[in-house]
Design a protein around this motif. Structure first.
Motif, short mmCIF file in Angstrom:
data_model
loop_
_atom_site.label_atom_id
_atom_site.label_comp_id
_atom_site.label_asym_id
_atom_site.label_seq_id
_atom_site.Cartn_x
_atom_site.Cartn_y
_atom_site.Cartn_z
N ARG A 22 -13.21 65.09 -19.67
CA ARG A 22 -11.86 65.35 -19.14
C ARG A 22 -11.35 64.10 -18.43
NH1 ARG A 22 -9.22 70.06 -18.90
NH2 ARG A 22 -7.48 70.25 -17.45
N CYS B 111 -20.52 68.78 -30.22
CA CYS B 111 -21.57 69.21 -29.30
C CYS B 111 -22.94 69.27 -29.97
CB CYS B 111 -21.22 70.56 -28.71
SG CYS B 111 -19.92 70.47 -27.44
N ALA C 184 -18.35 72.16 -23.04
CA ALA C 184 -17.52 70.94 -23.00
C ALA C 184 -16.42 71.10 -21.96
CB ALA C 184 -16.91 70.67 -24.37
N ASN D 148 -13.19 69.31 -21.40
CA ASN D 148 -12.43 68.39 -22.24
C ASN D 148 -10.94 68.49 -21.97
OD1 ASN D 148 -12.97 71.07 -23.78
ND2 ASN D 148 -11.07 70.25 -24.66
N ASP E 147 -8.25 66.74 -27.09
CA ASP E 147 -9.50 66.31 -27.73
C ASP E 147 -9.77 67.09 -29.02
OD1 ASP E 147 -9.95 64.51 -25.71
OD2 ASP E 147 -11.24 65.86 -24.55
N ILE F 140 -12.60 68.86 -31.09
CA ILE F 140 -13.88 69.44 -30.69
C ILE F 140 -14.53 70.15 -31.87
CG2 ILE F 140 -15.00 71.04 -29.10
CD1 ILE F 140 -12.74 70.65 -27.20
N CYS G 144 -18.90 73.33 -30.12
CA CYS G 144 -19.08 73.62 -28.70
C CYS G 144 -18.87 75.11 -28.47
CB CYS G 144 -18.09 72.81 -27.86
SG CYS G 144 -18.27 71.01 -28.05
N GLY H 263 -16.40 76.43 -23.00
CA GLY H 263 -15.76 75.36 -22.25
C GLY H 263 -15.51 75.80 -20.83
N GLU I 222 -10.12 78.67 -21.93
CA GLU I 222 -10.92 77.46 -21.70
C GLU I 222 -10.07 76.21 -21.83
OE1 GLU I 222 -14.12 77.61 -24.43
OE2 GLU I 222 -15.09 79.33 -23.50
N SER J 125 -10.43 73.71 -23.57
CA SER J 125 -10.23 73.23 -24.93
C SER J 125 -8.94 73.75 -25.55
CB SER J 125 -11.42 73.64 -25.81
OG SER J 125 -11.54 75.06 -25.85
#
Length: 309
Positions: free
Chosen positions: A72, A81, A89, A91, A95, A97, A100, A103, A112, A114
């Motif tokens: 982050r 991941c 994660a 993040n 991002d 991803i 994963c 989050g 989350e 993400s």
């Protein structure tokens, strides 16, 4: 790019002071890997690894084990991941991803990081109510939405040609003659003259005039007809009013003048009106030695003076 291999064991590696890109690979055990300010490539290897790229646009590969990715930093980065079944994660929304399992949810809004475009504000998340035009993307769809039905009439722009007035929309009743396009058909509806005709017959009786027949014909249902007579030889004084009972039904005033001998100067006024139409006003004036020559005036709704038809 500098390549670093941490080998085996529970290792910690930091390249915070390094300003060139690093390629850092962990070993088989639990590793803590921190990158520097450049764009680093961090690979955890097996074990429960913690990867923190720091500043810069980094690439993360957790690989085996349950890993923690700290990414982050406001940069759009790539995160994989790896093969673990409980990778986590932290993040940025931008991002990319893969693999994963969970989050962080810093603002505890149930979304989350993400998928949350602002994980510091629980009022900003996918599915949140959007407040139109405030410069904030509450529902994380990438824009501050504009209210496309501001007047609440059920019609969105661009179909609604005036989204500030609920009375103006496709399908709305068009009001004639007001220079407003209520139904959004790109034109205004002008006033139309009331559909009607007047038949009349006159005869001379010495210096007097006789009205043999006066009938309103072809008027629409609900049209209103008024008759006035001014002069000492008029057979009535009060205004006579009639309403057309059905479409095209005749309205006769002949019986009112059956015995009347009208002197010169007597004026008879017949007015025909209907909703949202131009009225017709017929004026007949008796004269010595000649039959009345009618004057026909057309007057739009709301006008006090008309013009010759």
């Amino acid at each position: 790019m500098v390549a670093v291999d941490l080998g085996r064991g529970n290792d910690a590696f930091s390249s915070i002071a390094v300003t060139v890109p690093e390629s850092i690979a962990g070993g088989d055990d639990d590793d803590v890997i921190s990158g520097g300010s450049a764009g680093d490539v961090l690979a955890g290897g097996d074990g429960k690894d913690t990867l923190d790229g720091g500043a810069g646009v980094d690439d993360y590969f957790g690989e085996g084990g349950n890993d923690v990715i700290q990414a982050r930093d406001g940069n759009a980065e790539r995160i994989a991941c790896g093969a673990g079944d409980n990778d986590q994660a932290s993040n940025d929304f931008t991002d990319i991803i893969a693999d994963c399992e969970r989050g962080v949810d810093i603002d505890h809004d149930g979304v989350e990081a993400s998928a949350d475009c602002n994980d510091a504000n629980p009022a900003i998340r996918p599915g949140a109510p959007e407040i139109f035009g405030n410069g904030v993307d509450e529902d994380c769809n990438g824009r501050d939405d504009v209210n496309l039905d501001a007047d609440g009439d059920g019609i969105r722009v661009p179909l609604d040609c005036d989204d500030t007035n609920a009375a103006i929309r496709p399908g709305a009743p068009e009001i004639r003659g007001n220079l407003v396009d209520e139904n959004c058909d790109r034109r205004v509806s002008p006033w139309v003259a009331v559909a009607a005709a007047v038949t009349n017959q006159w005869a001379l009786d010495g210096s007097r005039t006789r009205l043999r027949s006066l009938v309103v014909r072809l008027a629409p249902k609900g049209a209103r007809v008024t008759l006035n007579c001014r002069g000492v030889t008029c057979p009535f004084k009060a205004t006579k009013r009639r309403t057309v009972a059905k479409d095209l039904a005749p309205v006769s005033f002949t019986s009112l003048f059956r015995r009347a001998r009208l002197r010169a100067g007597v004026r008879i006024t017949l007015t025909i009106t209907a909703p949202e139409t131009i009225s017709r006003i017929y004026t007949y004036r008796a004269a010595n030695g000649s039959l009345p020559d009618p004057r026909i005036e057309c007057r739009a709704p709301g006008e006090t003076r008309g013009a010759p038809c």
